[in-house]
Scaffold this motif. Sequence first.
Motif, short mmCIF file in Angstrom:
data_model
loop_
_atom_site.label_atom_id
_atom_site.label_comp_id
_atom_site.label_asym_id
_atom_site.label_seq_id
_atom_site.Cartn_x
_atom_site.Cartn_y
_atom_site.Cartn_z
N SER A 39 0.85 -1.18 0.00
CA SER A 39 0.00 0.00 0.00
C SER A 39 0.89 1.24 0.00
O SER A 39 2.10 1.16 0.27
CB SER A 39 -0.95 0.01 1.20
N ILE A 40 0.28 2.37 -0.32
CA ILE A 40 1.00 3.64 -0.37
C ILE A 40 0.15 4.67 0.36
O ILE A 40 -0.97 4.98 -0.06
CB ILE A 40 1.23 4.08 -1.83
N ALA A 41 0.68 5.17 1.46
CA ALA A 41 -0.04 6.17 2.25
C ALA A 41 0.56 7.55 2.00
O ALA A 41 1.77 7.69 1.83
CB ALA A 41 0.05 5.82 3.74
N TYR A 42 -0.30 8.55 1.97
CA TYR A 42 0.15 9.93 1.78
C TYR A 42 -0.51 10.79 2.85
O TYR A 42 -1.72 10.98 2.87
CB TYR A 42 -0.24 10.43 0.38
N PHE A 43 0.31 11.26 3.78
CA PHE A 43 -0.17 12.00 4.94
C PHE A 43 -0.08 13.50 4.67
O PHE A 43 1.00 14.01 4.36
CB PHE A 43 0.65 11.65 6.18
N VAL A 44 -1.20 14.19 4.81
CA VAL A 44 -1.25 15.63 4.55
C VAL A 44 -1.49 16.38 5.85
O VAL A 44 -2.47 16.13 6.55
CB VAL A 44 -2.38 15.98 3.54
N GLU A 45 -0.56 17.28 6.17
CA GLU A 45 -0.70 18.13 7.33
C GLU A 45 -0.38 19.57 6.92
O GLU A 45 0.39 19.78 5.98
CB GLU A 45 0.26 17.68 8.44
N PRO A 46 -0.92 20.55 7.59
CA PRO A 46 -0.71 21.95 7.18
C PRO A 46 0.70 22.45 7.49
O PRO A 46 1.52 21.74 8.08
CB PRO A 46 -1.76 22.71 7.98
N ASN A 47 0.93 23.70 7.09
CA ASN A 47 2.21 24.37 7.38
C ASN A 47 2.57 24.28 8.86
O ASN A 47 1.68 24.20 9.73
CB ASN A 47 2.12 25.86 7.02
N HIS A 48 3.85 24.35 9.15
CA HIS A 48 4.31 24.31 10.55
C HIS A 48 3.66 25.39 11.41
O HIS A 48 3.34 25.16 12.58
CB HIS A 48 5.83 24.48 10.61
N ASP A 49 3.49 26.59 10.84
CA ASP A 49 2.99 27.72 11.63
C ASP A 49 1.49 27.95 11.47
O ASP A 49 0.97 29.00 11.85
CB ASP A 49 3.75 29.00 11.28
N CYS A 50 0.79 26.96 10.94
CA CYS A 50 -0.67 27.09 10.79
C CYS A 50 -1.35 26.98 12.17
O CYS A 50 -1.07 26.06 12.94
CB CYS A 50 -1.19 26.00 9.86
N LEU A 51 -2.22 27.92 12.47
CA LEU A 51 -2.94 27.90 13.74
C LEU A 51 -4.16 26.98 13.62
O LEU A 51 -5.03 27.19 12.78
CB LEU A 51 -3.39 29.31 14.11
N VAL A 52 -4.20 25.95 14.45
CA VAL A 52 -5.33 25.01 14.47
C VAL A 52 -6.16 25.31 15.70
O VAL A 52 -5.74 25.06 16.83
CB VAL A 52 -4.84 23.55 14.47
N GLU A 53 -7.34 25.87 15.48
CA GLU A 53 -8.26 26.16 16.58
C GLU A 53 -9.68 25.88 16.12
O GLU A 53 -9.94 25.79 14.92
CB GLU A 53 -8.12 27.61 17.04
#
Length: 311
Positions: free
Chosen positions: A281-295
């Motif tokens: 299988s091939i997984a592709y993990f997507v996460e935002p920029n390092h400095d993105c504010l998650v609230e």
Amino acid sequence: MESQKQSGPEPPIKVSTINCIDLSNPDIGESVALLKQACLDCGFFYVVNHGISQEFMDEVFAQSKKFFYLPLNEKLKVLRNEKHRGYTPMFDEFLDPDNQVHGDYKEGYYIGVDVPENDPESEKPFNGPNVWPADGVLPGWRQTMEKFHHEALEVGKAVSRIIALALDLEVDFFDKPEVLGKPIATLRLLHYEDQFSDPAKGIYGAGAHSDFGFITLLATDDVMGLQICKDKDAKPQIWEYVTPIKGAFIVNLGDMLERWSNCMFKSTLHRVLGNGQDRYSIAYFVEPNHDCLVECLPTCKTEKSPPKLAD
């Protein structure tokens, strides 16, 4: 799920029914409705007609197998480094240490966004240069994986636009420079060895876990193995297989999006059980920029439903 027995009839296989999102569907309202229902129910759905050709998907899988077919001493030359780039051997990871007697029956290879060592951005966690097998060992391998990394990110951004609409946000809420402009996007090639899992004995292809990021895209071969548990608090837990669909991505939401949506959308436990066949299988993990504010998103909180988690 009943524990596997060494003899006698095997328990019936329970298969989950999850929605399918067609990215070529001109009726965006239908896609939004299907995706929202999936995110509220289990946080898993299929994505088809995503723009990556079947021919290229087949080539990526073929190249992945070529790497895993290499002798172990050759693979160890590109062992995973502190920036999470490179090869992870069999049993290297414990995704569910409380229930596993040893590590996952899988080997993998991490490829991230390539950031040169002399770039100040390389100092950030998970940033840095990729490591590659020598071109003489696997000619063209790097180029294939770099192309797939780029194309998969575009699929992830397309999915993020539908997620935004499903959360009553502007369509580009996630797909904008300050969120996914410089993402932490990681490609993971995976090979599960031809072993039989036995949950009763703590033996898994991959132990039960939820992903910690935004979304994950998963392409698989035709070997069944992925299971999801829609209610992690159920006693006993009910595990259902997710059927592979050729050419499709299986998409699941991560803990970050569950938190972002004030726990409205679900990040679901999943695991892999081996059935005696090699599985790729091939997984592709997507996460935002390092400095993105998650609230907590403004559309996911009201006076009657304040943020459930501290920002």
